[in-house]
Design an enzyme around this catalytic site. Structure first.
Site, PDB file in Angstrom:
ATOM      1  N   ASP A  48       5.467  -1.286  -6.697  1.00 14.45           N
ATOM      2  CA  ASP A  48       6.253  -0.131  -7.101  1.00 14.45           C
ATOM      3  C   ASP A  48       5.345   0.887  -7.778  1.00 14.45           C
ATOM      4  OD1 ASP A  48       8.681  -1.209  -6.210  1.00 14.45           O
ATOM      5  OD2 ASP A  48       8.919  -2.337  -8.089  1.00 14.45           O
ATOM      6  N   GLY A  49       5.692   2.150  -7.656  1.00 17.99           N
ATOM      7  CA  GLY A  49       4.910   3.203  -8.287  1.00 17.99           C
ATOM      8  C   GLY A  49       3.951   3.890  -7.342  1.00 17.99           C
ATOM      9  N   CYS A  50       3.946   3.468  -6.101  1.00 16.52           N
ATOM     10  CA  CYS A  50       3.089   4.083  -5.090  1.00 16.52           C
ATOM     11  C   CYS A  50       3.950   4.985  -4.210  1.00 16.52           C
ATOM     12  CB  CYS A  50       2.417   3.016  -4.222  1.00 16.52           C
ATOM     13  SG  CYS A  50       1.322   1.927  -5.144  1.00 16.52           S
ATOM     14  N   ALA A  51       3.410   6.136  -3.844  1.00 11.30           N
ATOM     15  CA  ALA A  51       4.132   7.054  -2.959  1.00 11.30           C
ATOM     16  C   ALA A  51       4.259   6.452  -1.564  1.00 11.30           C
ATOM     17  CB  ALA A  51       3.421   8.400  -2.902  1.00 11.30           C
ATOM     18  N   SER A  52       3.261   5.723  -1.143  1.00  8.52           N
ATOM     19  CA  SER A  52       3.257   5.069   0.168  1.00  8.52           C
ATOM     20  C   SER A  52       3.761   3.641   0.006  1.00  8.52           C
ATOM     21  CB  SER A  52       1.833   5.023   0.725  1.00  8.52           C
ATOM     22  OG  SER A  52       1.285   6.307   0.776  1.00  8.52           O
TER      23      SER A  52
END
Length: 142
Positions: A48-52
C-alpha cells in the site's frame, strides 16, 4: 553498509552522465527481474502507498536474527519494477537483523533517485522499504 552488489550499482550510476541514462538503466534492471508468479500477486503481498500495483514476496531462510532475507517483487509499471530491482541489490542476502540497519533512503540518495523521482514514486519507494523493514523485524524477533 551497502552490499557489494549495491556498491557496483552505485559505481555504474556514477558512470552514467545524466538522469535519462540512469532512468533507462533502472528500467533495464526491472526487465531482468523474473515476473512474480500470479499466485503471489494478492492483497497479502501488495504494498500500500504505491501509485502503481506493487507486490513484494519475502522469503526468509532460517529463524531468528541470523535468518537470510530474500524477496521477489513485481509491478505493473516498468520504472517501479526497476526500483524493486534496485532494492533487491540493497537488501537481498542480508540477515534479517542487518536489513533494519540499512539506511535505504541515504543509500538510494547516492544513486540520485531522491532528486529525480516524483513525489508519488518516492512515497512508493518508502512504502516498499517500510514493508521490507517490517517483515525483517518480525522475522528477527522470531
Amino acid at each position: 553498509m551497502a552490499a557489494q552488489e549495491f556498491e557496483e550499482l552505485a559505481e555504474t550510476f556514477e558512470f552514467l552522465d545524466d538522469w535519462e541514462d540512469r532512468y533507462r538503466h533502472v528500467i533495464d534492471m526491472g526487465k531482468s527481474l523474473p515476473p512474480l508468479d500470479p499466485a503471489f500477486q494478492v492483497d497479502a503481498t501488495r504494498v500500500d502507498g504505491c501509485a502503481s500495483q506493487v507486490w513484494l514476496r519475502p522469503m526468509i531462510q532460517g529463524t531468528g536474527p541470523d535468518a537470510a532475507f530474500e524477496f521477489e517483487g513485481d509491478s505493473d509499471a516498468m520504472i517501479v519494477k526497476g526500483l524493486i530491482a534496485v532494492l533487491h541489490t540493497l537488501y537481498a542476502g542480508r540477515t534479517v537483523a542487518d536489513v533494519g540497519k540499512v539506511d535505504a533512503l541515504s543509500e538510494l540518495g547516492r544513486l540520485g533517485l531522491n532528486d529525480h523521482l516524483s513525489a508519488q514514486r518516492s512515497n512508493g519507494v518508502r512504502a516498499m522499504v517500510e514493508r521490507i523493514r517490517l517483515v525483517s523485524a518480525e522475522a528477527a524477533a522470531g
